[in-house]
Write a protein that holds these residues in place. Structure first.
Motif, short mmCIF file in Angstrom:
data_model
loop_
_atom_site.label_atom_id
_atom_site.label_comp_id
_atom_site.label_asym_id
_atom_site.label_seq_id
_atom_site.Cartn_x
_atom_site.Cartn_y
_atom_site.Cartn_z
N THR A 78 0.83 -1.21 0.00
CA THR A 78 0.00 0.00 0.00
C THR A 78 0.86 1.25 0.00
O THR A 78 0.58 2.22 -0.72
N LEU A 81 2.50 1.67 -3.51
CA LEU A 81 1.54 2.16 -4.50
C LEU A 81 1.17 3.62 -4.25
O LEU A 81 0.99 4.40 -5.20
N ARG A 264 -1.40 -2.46 -8.60
CA ARG A 264 -2.11 -3.24 -7.57
C ARG A 264 -2.41 -4.64 -8.07
O ARG A 264 -2.34 -5.62 -7.30
N LEU A 278 -6.86 0.82 -0.98
CA LEU A 278 -5.88 1.66 -1.66
C LEU A 278 -6.45 3.05 -1.92
O LEU A 278 -5.75 4.06 -1.76
#
Length: 288
Positions: A78, A81, A264, A278
């Motif tokens: 997480t 990203l 992802r 996310l």
């Protein structure tokens, strides 16, 4: 932790079954130091002969990795990203040159400081900075960048797999080394052929301990450890592949949200943050 638990369970089952069947430990205990010296010493010698000093150090370090397991968790993906989302959004809205303060001195970057776990990861931080720097140099052919990144990630993975290959080579050799120790025990027994059967039986039993140890250490310890290390390396390689997926998607002209979604989808299923998780992390993202 599961590696240690599994090995302890293996020992309990093997020696527990031996004990229940009426086996006696006296012969095993009496022969164990000498057999371990021959088999273990031969294995260490073969390991040193077949690896460079750098490979030896890398393999020794890998034993700690096996015990700890893969280092990346869902929150690490997480964070990765989220950081990449900030960079591709910045590049899209303000141009690739706006990335320069962050990628030239990542330790001073407000974006990297927001995610210290990524900053401390040398491989991840270097990959991000190197390929975003290429984007700023107008190397904007997504196919070319993808090919370069794929080759570098393959190289990194192969280097990290070296300890696993070294362990597997030792696992393959241990049964034969156990036979070597057993043959020496038989030679010793033949030199005492004039002794009574009770004495010869103990000597032959001691010789067979070598074969037993070689097989047990190969298939009960070194082989599983090599397989476990390989699994960890492959799992961690996926972390870097996420970087490739996001940057390449960005170069294809996708919106930041779409680029991050492409990354992802590259996350291993067990560690993949949901779309909603996310999205919440991106909404909370505030970097000066």
């Amino acid at each position: 932790m599961t590696t240690v638990a599994g090995f302890l369970f293996l020992l309990v089952m093997v020696f527990g079954g031996y004990t229940i069947a009426g086996g006696k430990f006296a012969i095993i205990i009496g022969s164990l130091p000498f057999e371990m010296m021959m088999i273990g010493g031969a294995a260490v010698g073969a390991f040193l002969m077949s690896n460079s000093m750098a490979g030896v150090k890398h393999t020794l370090h890998a034993f700690g990795i096996i015990l700890k397991g893969a280092r990346y968790k869902k929150e690490d993906y997480t964070a990765m990203l989220s950081l990449l989302y900030f960079f591709v959004r910045l590049a899209q809205t303000k141009g690739a040159m706006a990335l320069e303060p962050h990628i030239e001195k990542p330790e001073e970057s407000s974006a990297f400081q927001k995610f210290p776990s990524i900053l401390k990861d040398h491989h991840a931080a270097t990959l991000i900075c190197d390929y975003l720097r290429m984007v700023g140099m107008n190397a904007d052919d997504p196919h070319q960048i993808e090919d370069i990144m794929a080759r570098e990630l393959k190289k990194m993975k192969e280097e990290e797999l070296h300890p696993s290959h070294a362990m597997q080579n030792i696992a393959d050799a241990l049964p034969a080394l156990g036979i070597v120790a057993a043959v020496l025990g038989v030679i010793k027994t033949m030199g005492s052929i004039d002794q009574p059967p009770a004495v010869l039986g103990k000597m032959i039993g001691g010789a067979l301990v070598g074969t037993f140890l070689g097989v047990l250490l190969a298939y009960g310890l070194m082989g599983p450890m090599a397989a476990r290390l390989k699994g960890i390396v492959e799992e961690e390689a996926a972390f870097y592949d996420v970087i490739r997926a996001v940057i390449v998607a960005h170069l294809h002209g996708n919106a930041p949200q779409v680029s991050v979604e492409a990354g992802r989808k590259a996350v291993p299923t067990a560690l993949m943050p949901s779309f909603q998780e996310l999205e919440a992390a991106l909404q909370d993202l505030q970097v000066a």
